[in-house]
Write a protein that holds these residues in place. Structure first.
Motif, PDB file in Angstrom:
ATOM      1  N   GLY A  65       4.278 -33.919  27.125  1.00 11.57           N
ATOM      2  CA  GLY A  65       4.361 -33.905  28.580  1.00 11.57           C
ATOM      3  C   GLY A  65       4.431 -35.283  29.209  1.00 11.57           C
ATOM      4  N   GLU A  66       3.649 -36.220  28.701  1.00 13.86           N
ATOM      5  CA  GLU A  66       3.653 -37.569  29.273  1.00 13.86           C
ATOM      6  C   GLU A  66       5.023 -38.216  29.132  1.00 13.86           C
ATOM      7  OE1 GLU A  66       1.367 -41.879  28.735  1.00 13.86           O
ATOM      8  OE2 GLU A  66       0.582 -40.079  27.747  1.00 13.86           O
ATOM      9  N   LEU A  67       5.621 -38.086  27.927  1.00 13.71           N
ATOM     10  CA  LEU A  67       6.951 -38.647  27.691  1.00 13.71           C
ATOM     11  C   LEU A  67       7.988 -37.960  28.571  1.00 13.71           C
ATOM     12  CD1 LEU A  67       9.129 -40.243  26.148  1.00 13.71           C
ATOM     13  CD2 LEU A  67       9.015 -38.480  24.351  1.00 13.71           C
ATOM     14  N   LEU A  68       7.986 -36.641  28.594  1.00  8.49           N
ATOM     15  CA  LEU A  68       8.978 -35.908  29.370  1.00  8.49           C
ATOM     16  C   LEU A  68       8.830 -36.189  30.865  1.00  8.49           C
ATOM     17  CD1 LEU A  68       8.779 -32.599  27.346  1.00  8.49           C
ATOM     18  CD2 LEU A  68      10.867 -33.924  27.683  1.00  8.49           C
ATOM     19  N   GLU A  69       7.614 -36.289  31.343  1.00 13.78           N
ATOM     20  CA  GLU A  69       7.395 -36.603  32.758  1.00 13.78           C
ATOM     21  C   GLU A  69       7.877 -38.012  33.087  1.00 13.78           C
ATOM     22  OE1 GLU A  69       6.367 -34.912  35.302  1.00 13.78           O
ATOM     23  OE2 GLU A  69       5.681 -33.032  34.377  1.00 13.78           O
ATOM     24  N   ARG A  70       7.587 -38.958  32.203  1.00 11.47           N
ATOM     25  CA  ARG A  70       7.999 -40.340  32.447  1.00 11.47           C
ATOM     26  C   ARG A  70       9.523 -40.467  32.499  1.00 11.47           C
ATOM     27  NH1 ARG A  70       5.687 -42.464  28.382  1.00 11.47           N
ATOM     28  NH2 ARG A  70       7.476 -42.918  27.031  1.00 11.47           N
ATOM     29  N   VAL A  71      10.195 -39.856  31.524  1.00 14.59           N
ATOM     30  CA  VAL A  71      11.664 -39.895  31.509  1.00 14.59           C
ATOM     31  C   VAL A  71      12.215 -39.145  32.718  1.00 14.59           C
ATOM     32  CG1 VAL A  71      13.717 -39.179  30.252  1.00 14.59           C
ATOM     33  CG2 VAL A  71      11.780 -40.167  29.011  1.00 14.59           C
ATOM     34  N   GLY A  72      11.605 -37.989  33.023  1.00 19.33           N
ATOM     35  CA  GLY A  72      12.065 -37.208  34.160  1.00 19.33           C
ATOM     36  C   GLY A  72      11.973 -37.966  35.471  1.00 19.33           C
ATOM     37  N   ARG A  73      10.865 -38.658  35.686  1.00 22.47           N
ATOM     38  CA  ARG A  73      10.699 -39.439  36.919  1.00 22.47           C
ATOM     39  C   ARG A  73      11.719 -40.564  36.993  1.00 22.47           C
ATOM     40  NH1 ARG A  73       5.175 -38.943  35.720  1.00 22.47           N
ATOM     41  NH2 ARG A  73       5.173 -41.038  34.828  1.00 22.47           N
ATOM     42  N   PRO A  79      11.504 -32.229  33.618  1.00 23.55           N
ATOM     43  CA  PRO A  79      11.053 -32.290  32.225  1.00 23.55           C
ATOM     44  C   PRO A  79      11.370 -31.019  31.437  1.00 23.55           C
ATOM     45  CG  PRO A  79       9.368 -33.166  33.680  1.00 23.55           C
ATOM     46  CD  PRO A  79      10.422 -32.576  34.559  1.00 23.55           C
ATOM     47  N   GLY A  80      11.237 -29.856  32.088  1.00 16.63           N
ATOM     48  CA  GLY A  80      11.523 -28.603  31.396  1.00 16.63           C
ATOM     49  C   GLY A  80      12.979 -28.473  31.015  1.00 16.63           C
ATOM     50  N   LEU A  81      13.864 -29.033  31.822  1.00 10.91           N
ATOM     51  CA  LEU A  81      15.285 -28.984  31.499  1.00 10.91           C
ATOM     52  C   LEU A  81      15.588 -29.881  30.304  1.00 10.91           C
ATOM     53  CD1 LEU A  81      18.069 -27.876  33.021  1.00 10.91           C
ATOM     54  CD2 LEU A  81      18.434 -30.334  32.990  1.00 10.91           C
ATOM     55  N   LEU A  82      14.984 -31.069  30.264  1.00 11.08           N
ATOM     56  CA  LEU A  82      15.162 -31.943  29.108  1.00 11.08           C
ATOM     57  C   LEU A  82      14.646 -31.265  27.844  1.00 11.08           C
ATOM     58  CD1 LEU A  82      14.042 -35.363  30.660  1.00 11.08           C
ATOM     59  CD2 LEU A  82      16.385 -34.620  30.167  1.00 11.08           C
ATOM     60  N   ALA A  83      13.505 -30.584  27.963  1.00 14.30           N
ATOM     61  CA  ALA A  83      12.969 -29.862  26.811  1.00 14.30           C
ATOM     62  C   ALA A  83      13.907 -28.748  26.380  1.00 14.30           C
ATOM     63  CB  ALA A  83      11.589 -29.291  27.149  1.00 14.30           C
ATOM     64  N   ALA A  84      14.552 -28.083  27.335  1.00 17.31           N
ATOM     65  CA  ALA A  84      15.457 -26.983  26.998  1.00 17.31           C
ATOM     66  C   ALA A  84      16.685 -27.484  26.236  1.00 17.31           C
ATOM     67  CB  ALA A  84      15.882 -26.262  28.275  1.00 17.31           C
ATOM     68  N   MET A 124      22.951 -37.123  31.722  1.00 16.42           N
ATOM     69  CA  MET A 124      23.073 -36.076  32.737  1.00 16.42           C
ATOM     70  C   MET A 124      22.790 -36.543  34.153  1.00 16.42           C
ATOM     71  SD  MET A 124      21.738 -32.464  31.154  1.00 16.42           S
ATOM     72  CE  MET A 124      20.134 -33.030  30.597  1.00 16.42           C
ATOM     73  N   SER A 125      21.980 -37.565  34.307  1.00 16.99           N
ATOM     74  CA  SER A 125      21.465 -37.908  35.634  1.00 16.99           C
ATOM     75  C   SER A 125      22.528 -38.319  36.658  1.00 16.99           C
ATOM     76  CB  SER A 125      20.410 -39.010  35.520  1.00 16.99           C
ATOM     77  OG  SER A 125      20.957 -40.193  34.978  1.00 16.99           O
ATOM     78  N   PRO A 126      23.645 -38.971  36.266  1.00 16.89           N
ATOM     79  CA  PRO A 126      24.613 -39.338  37.310  1.00 16.89           C
ATOM     80  C   PRO A 126      25.163 -38.142  38.078  1.00 16.89           C
ATOM     81  CG  PRO A 126      25.049 -40.579  35.305  1.00 16.89           C
ATOM     82  CD  PRO A 126      24.030 -39.544  34.957  1.00 16.89           C
ATOM     83  N   TRP A 184      23.311 -35.197  38.446  1.00 18.25           N
ATOM     84  CA  TRP A 184      22.191 -34.300  38.741  1.00 18.25           C
ATOM     85  C   TRP A 184      21.595 -34.621  40.105  1.00 18.25           C
ATOM     86  CZ3 TRP A 184      20.615 -30.056  36.144  1.00 18.25           C
ATOM     87  CH2 TRP A 184      19.411 -29.471  36.543  1.00 18.25           C
ATOM     88  N   ARG A 185      21.383 -33.596  40.928  1.00 18.89           N
ATOM     89  CA  ARG A 185      20.740 -33.785  42.228  1.00 18.89           C
ATOM     90  C   ARG A 185      19.268 -33.414  42.110  1.00 18.89           C
ATOM     91  NH1 ARG A 185      23.864 -30.679  46.837  1.00 18.89           N
ATOM     92  NH2 ARG A 185      21.976 -31.383  47.923  1.00 18.89           N
ATOM     93  N   PRO A 186      18.370 -34.395  42.156  1.00 18.64           N
ATOM     94  CA  PRO A 186      16.931 -34.106  42.027  1.00 18.64           C
ATOM     95  C   PRO A 186      16.460 -33.118  43.084  1.00 18.64           C
ATOM     96  CG  PRO A 186      17.349 -36.447  41.817  1.00 18.64           C
ATOM     97  CD  PRO A 186      18.641 -35.843  42.269  1.00 18.64           C
ATOM     98  N   GLY A 187      15.589 -32.214  42.643  1.00 16.87           N
ATOM     99  CA  GLY A 187      15.015 -31.248  43.564  1.00 16.87           C
ATOM    100  C   GLY A 187      15.832 -29.993  43.768  1.00 16.87           C
ATOM    101  N   LEU A 188      17.023 -29.926  43.191  1.00 13.92           N
ATOM    102  CA  LEU A 188      17.887 -28.765  43.354  1.00 13.92           C
ATOM    103  C   LEU A 188      17.907 -27.954  42.064  1.00 13.92           C
ATOM    104  CD1 LEU A 188      19.996 -27.289  45.176  1.00 13.92           C
ATOM    105  CD2 LEU A 188      21.746 -28.697  44.065  1.00 13.92           C
ATOM    106  N   ARG A 189      17.838 -26.643  42.191  1.00 10.77           N
ATOM    107  CA  ARG A 189      17.941 -25.771  41.024  1.00 10.77           C
ATOM    108  C   ARG A 189      19.326 -25.878  40.394  1.00 10.77           C
ATOM    109  NH1 ARG A 189      14.550 -21.106  40.789  1.00 10.77           N
ATOM    110  NH2 ARG A 189      16.258 -20.098  39.695  1.00 10.77           N
ATOM    111  N   TRP A 190      19.423 -25.403  39.143  1.00 10.46           N
ATOM    112  CA  TRP A 190      20.742 -25.287  38.513  1.00 10.46           C
ATOM    113  C   TRP A 190      21.473 -24.047  39.023  1.00 10.46           C
ATOM    114  CZ3 TRP A 190      21.927 -20.833  35.905  1.00 10.46           C
ATOM    115  CH2 TRP A 190      20.844 -20.004  35.539  1.00 10.46           C
ATOM    116  N   GLY A 191      20.690 -22.990  39.332  1.00 10.74           N
ATOM    117  CA  GLY A 191      21.267 -21.727  39.765  1.00 10.74           C
ATOM    118  C   GLY A 191      20.232 -20.625  39.633  1.00 10.74           C
TER     119      GLY A 191
END
Length: 328
Positions: free
Chosen positions: A98-106, A112-117, A220-222, A224-231
């Motif tokens: 979680g710490e790693l995924l949260e850090r990368v996600g921020r 973070p859950g999408l990166l894990a998926a 993926m980030s370029p 990706w719109r933060p805060g928006l669902r995928w669908g």
């Protein structure tokens, strides 16, 4: 099918059983690649180490010649890919890393859950990365000629990665098509997007989860719109015009609502000022249906398959505690 497989294996065997003249032809092709690599400022020592004793791989040729057509419908695919075991493992990974995924996600604005998926689908959270030697696989496909130019370029990029010291030759393993590491990057994607997430000076997408996940987020980030669902899954009325579906057709949520699109429960769509498209993963049917936003296109950039993109999005939702799809 058995006869087809026998013929495919025979073709591959014939390719590898060619005489000295043909083998010299492969050696001559390698020599041309060697010259191109050196001209691109890759050291001769790196190229020679990678090419010494190199021969085409029979299994790679066989895989390339006999790729099975996708026969699963969406229900079969999503049931297999987003299996309970993968969801549970993803939740465990999200807790332990979680710490790693949260850090990368921020840092990259990625959930973070999408990166894990993505991590789970591409390599079973790093455990299934492929065991083909990448240089040999790419050389085989480059010489074979069907997509020779593309794989020749990927081979040059693989040599560049070796020359930069990010991985040792023996550890540069991947799929039969040369996709590498915990997120299955092709060498060209590595060159463009790989990151040193753990600060050791190497971009080790094979052995370092930090490097692999930061590389994935950077890719993926370029888009990706933060805060928006995928669908989200929706239902459409029996009168819905199928020609309105597809990523090239967009409407606001209010406009989709007016056309009878609802949540699977029958509730109205959220009152959000968003533009979305309708996707039917199984052609010619109205169920299941998905309302997808801009971030869905970021998932398609990873893999141009609606099945894949929907699986990543749904697995991310399930890892975060979301419900299963309606009707599944």
């Amino acid at each position: 099918m058995k006869h087809l497989r026998f013929a495919t294996c025979a073709l591959a065997a014939a390719f590898l059983s060619i005489g000295r003249a043909e083998q010299r032809s492969f050696d001559a092709w390698l020599q041309d690649v060697r010259s191109a690599a050196i001209a691109a400022h890759i050291s001769p020592a790196t190229v020679d180490a990678a090419f010494t004793g190199l021969t085409p791989l029979e299994q790679v040729i066989e895989r390339d010649r006999s790729q099975p057509e996708l026969t699963l419908d969406f229900h079969g695919y999503i049931t297999r890919i987003v299996a309970p075991s993968r969801i549970e493992e993803g939740q465990r990974v999200l807790a332990e890393q979680g710490e790693l995924l949260e850090r990368v996600g921020r840092r990259y604005g990625m959930p973070p859950g999408l990166l894990a998926a993505v991590w789970g689908i591409e390599s079973n959270y790093g455990r299934t990365q492929g065991d083909f030697p990448v240089v040999a696989a790419l050389a085989t496909l480059g010489y074979d000629g069907r997509r020779g130019t593309m794989f020749r370029n990927e081979l040059l990029n693989a040599l560049r990665i070796l020359d930069q010291g990010h991985v040792e030759l023996d550890a540069m393993k991947g799929s039969w098509a040369g996709a590498m590491g915990q997120l299955q990057f092709m060498p060209s994607t590595f060159i463009g997007f790989a990151k040193d997430g753990d600060g050791d000076g190497r971009k080790d997408i094979w052995g370092s989860a930090a490097d692999a996940l930061e590389s994935a987020a950077n890719f993926m980030s370029p888009n990706w719109r933060p805060g928006l669902r995928w669908g989200r899954q929706v239902s459409v009325p029996a009168t819905f015009n199928l020609s309105l579906a597809g990523l090239e057709r967009t409407r606001t949520l209010a406009q989709w609502q007016a056309l009878g699109v609802r949540l699977p429960s029958g509730q109205s769509l959220p009152r959000e000022n968003l533009v979305a498209s309708i996707i039917f993963p199984d052609k010619g049917t109205r169920e299941p249906a998905f309302l997808v936003y801009q971030n869905y296109r970021a998932l398609l950039r990873w893999n141009r398959s609606h099945f894949f993109a929907l699986a990543v999005g749904h697995l991310a939702d399930r890892i975060a505690g979301g419900p299963p799809l309606a009707g599944f």
